[in-house]
Design a protein around this motif. Structure first.
Motif, PDB file in Angstrom:
ATOM      1  N   GLU A  94       0.873  -1.195  -0.087  1.00  0.00           N
ATOM      2  CA  GLU A  94      -0.376   0.051   0.093  1.00  0.00           C
ATOM      3  C   GLU A  94       1.100   1.437  -0.004  1.00  0.00           C
ATOM      4  OE1 GLU A  94      -3.925   2.166   2.651  1.00  0.00           O
ATOM      5  OE2 GLU A  94      -2.288  -0.053   3.478  1.00  0.00           O
ATOM      6  N   ILE A 103       2.456   1.582  -3.320  1.00  0.00           N
ATOM      7  CA  ILE A 103       2.029   2.287  -4.027  1.00  0.00           C
ATOM      8  C   ILE A 103       0.949   3.823  -4.185  1.00  0.00           C
ATOM      9  CG2 ILE A 103      -0.872   2.285  -5.370  1.00  0.00           C
ATOM     10  CD1 ILE A 103      -0.526  -1.598  -5.341  1.00  0.00           C
ATOM     11  N   PHE A 128      -4.067  -2.512  -6.204  1.00  0.00           N
ATOM     12  CA  PHE A 128      -3.394  -2.655  -4.849  1.00  0.00           C
ATOM     13  C   PHE A 128      -4.884  -3.984  -3.980  1.00  0.00           C
ATOM     14  CE2 PHE A 128      -5.724  -2.352  -0.210  1.00  0.00           C
ATOM     15  CZ  PHE A 128      -4.419  -2.538   0.317  1.00  0.00           C
ATOM     16  N   GLN A 165      -4.279  -7.401  -2.348  1.00  0.00           N
ATOM     17  CA  GLN A 165      -5.062  -7.410  -1.146  1.00  0.00           C
ATOM     18  C   GLN A 165      -5.889  -8.801  -1.688  1.00  0.00           C
ATOM     19  OE1 GLN A 165      -8.135  -4.526  -0.430  1.00  0.00           O
ATOM     20  NE2 GLN A 165      -8.617  -4.681   1.460  1.00  0.00           N
TER      21      GLN A 165
END
Length: 460
Positions: free
Chosen positions: A142, A145, A410, A414
């Motif tokens: 995270e 990105i 993302f 995830q």
């Protein structure tokens, strides 16, 4: 969408300062650094190793206990029935020593169940460690990105400032030529200031994202950065949810908690059975018990101790069984949380796919409209306000498109994290062979003493 994002990211991967180029930092390198070097990861790993060492310390319960005692001093005895008048009612120097070895032959299976319980505790701790690694890896993704996203936003904001300056310069020429009123120049300059203000805000957000990146990864971002796209993703939400629950490290940790509670009941019940102990020893003494001279003796015996009645046993057993109920409820809760997280992640993933497609189309249309409006403005058929509003529409659409593409990227990682395979995706192995979460299975299959042969390497 993907090729355009990659091209822009490649363009952003230029060093901000002059001099020798800085080596690129891949997403894989950033995640590895976060998982292995972050203090939070080291805390979890140290906890897992300490729990494992606590288990290995249980070996003492399966080995004989050897004790030695000795003392020397002066003693007074008054025992006329046993001592002669010459030795009675007098103070004499004496010494004595004892060596004894004791071994528990039977203890109601308490030791075995304590090993099984502690082995399950080690498994739970290792599962928590691996789950924390997944969370930390996702946080690193995270942060990576997010830095890329803000780099893109800064680049687009600078383009926006340059475009507005270009328009402002053209407006100034037209005002000087008498084709536009002076108020248009003020409007154009005001929009330039607004574009510069937006750039300042985005640059501040970029610095904040870089600070968060450094806190997670352990160092500031450097060199060109780019997204590594994920290919091995589930095809349906049902398959994703099923695999997430099956592989979930938090569910496995909760299941190890249930096993601990079950073995805890067995440990409690072992107190109702007798304990049988074998003892061997030897004594040596000088002037012992007031009798002059040296004396030696040795012994070997087997003894049993059985606590036939003790208050509170019923409540103790019920408490241990309620801990099983509690642990099973916690496992069910972990499964529900995993299902919910899988569902929301899957919905977000699919929504971002559709969102990026629509925003790409909107972005292309906005750019064509802005270019056409400017051409018409040059021809005198469009007002300056329409041109500036068209540029603002394109800028806002580009802003939203960048954020949507970052969210889509993302979401892919995830999905891997929800399935507990994100660290594995980046080639990060488990905490070492000695800390594989299989202690309880090995102890049950090969006997409780089998786990004591485990070698645990030092924490680096």
């Amino acid at each position: 969408m993907v090729w355009r994002m990659r091209a822009l990211l490649a363009g952003l991967g230029v060093c901000a300062t002059l001099g020798a180029p800085v080596a690129a930092e891949s997403l894989r390198d950033a995640v590895r650094a976060a998982v292995t070097e972050n203090p939070a990861a080291k805390v979890r790993e140290a906890e897992a190793r300490a729990t494992a060492f606590d288990l290995l310390a249980r070996e003492r319960d399966f080995l004989p206990t050897v004790t030695a005692s000795a003392e020397a001093g002066v003693y007074y005895y008054n025992d006329p029935a046993r001592l002669s008048p010459a030795n009675n009612n007098r103070v004499s120097a004496a010494a004595r020593a004892n060596v004894e070895a004791a071994y528990v032959v039977f203890d109601g299976f308490r030791r075995a169940n304590e090993v099984y319980r502690d082995a399950a505790r080690v498994d739970e701790t290792v599962f928590r460690l691996l789950d924390a690694s997944e969370t930390l890896a996702l946080s690193a993704v995270e942060a990576y990105i997010d830095v890329l996203r803000h780099q893109q936003l800064v680049a687009v904001s600078r383009q926006n400032v340059a475009r507005h300056r270009e328009i402002s310069g053209r407006v100034a020429d037209l005002v000087e030529g008498g084709r536009l009123p002076s108020s248009d120049r003020f409007d154009a300059e005001r929009r330039v200031m607004s574009a510069r203000l937006a750039l300042v805000q985005v640059e501040e957000a970029l610095r904040s994202s870089q600070a968060r990146y450094e806190a997670i990864v352990g160092h500031a971002p450097h060199g060109p950065m780019k997204i590594e796209w994920v290919h091995d993703l589930p095809l349906t939400g049902e398959a994703f949810t099923a695999r997430a629950v099956r592989r979930s490290l938090s569910v496995k940790a909760a299941d190890a908690g249930v096993k601990q509670a079950e073995y805890g009941v067995e440990v409690t019940e072992s107190g109702r059975l007798p304990q049988v102990t074998a003892r061997v020893g030897a004594n040596a003494g000088l002037n012992g018990n007031g009798v002059p001279g040296a004396a030696y003796d040795a012994y070997a015996a087997v003894g049993a101790e059985w606590e036939i009645f003790a208050g509170g046993r019923k409540a103790e057993t019920r408490a241990a069984k309620m801990r099983i109920v509690q642990a099973m409820a916690e496992r069910d809760e972990a499964m529900l949380d995993t299902r919910e997280l899988a569902a929301t992640t899957w919905y977000a993933y699919n929504a971002n796919i559709e969102r990026t497609v629509l925003l790409d189309r909107q972005l292309a249309a906005s750019r064509r409209a802005a270019d056409q409006y400017y051409t018409q403005f040059e021809a005198g058929t469009r007002s300056l306000l329409e041109v500036l509003d068209a540029e603002a529409t394109w800028f806002n659409a580009r802003f939203e498109d960048i954020s949507a593409e970052a969210s889509y990227a993302f979401n892919q990682y995830q999905i891997l994290a929800v399935e507990s395979r994100l660290a594995e995706h980046f080639g990060i192995k488990n905490a070492g062979t000695a800390l594989m979460p299989d202690f309880e299975a090995r102890a049950v299959e090969n006997g409780p003493r089998s786990v004591f042969a485990t070698e645990i390497p030092d924490l680096k």
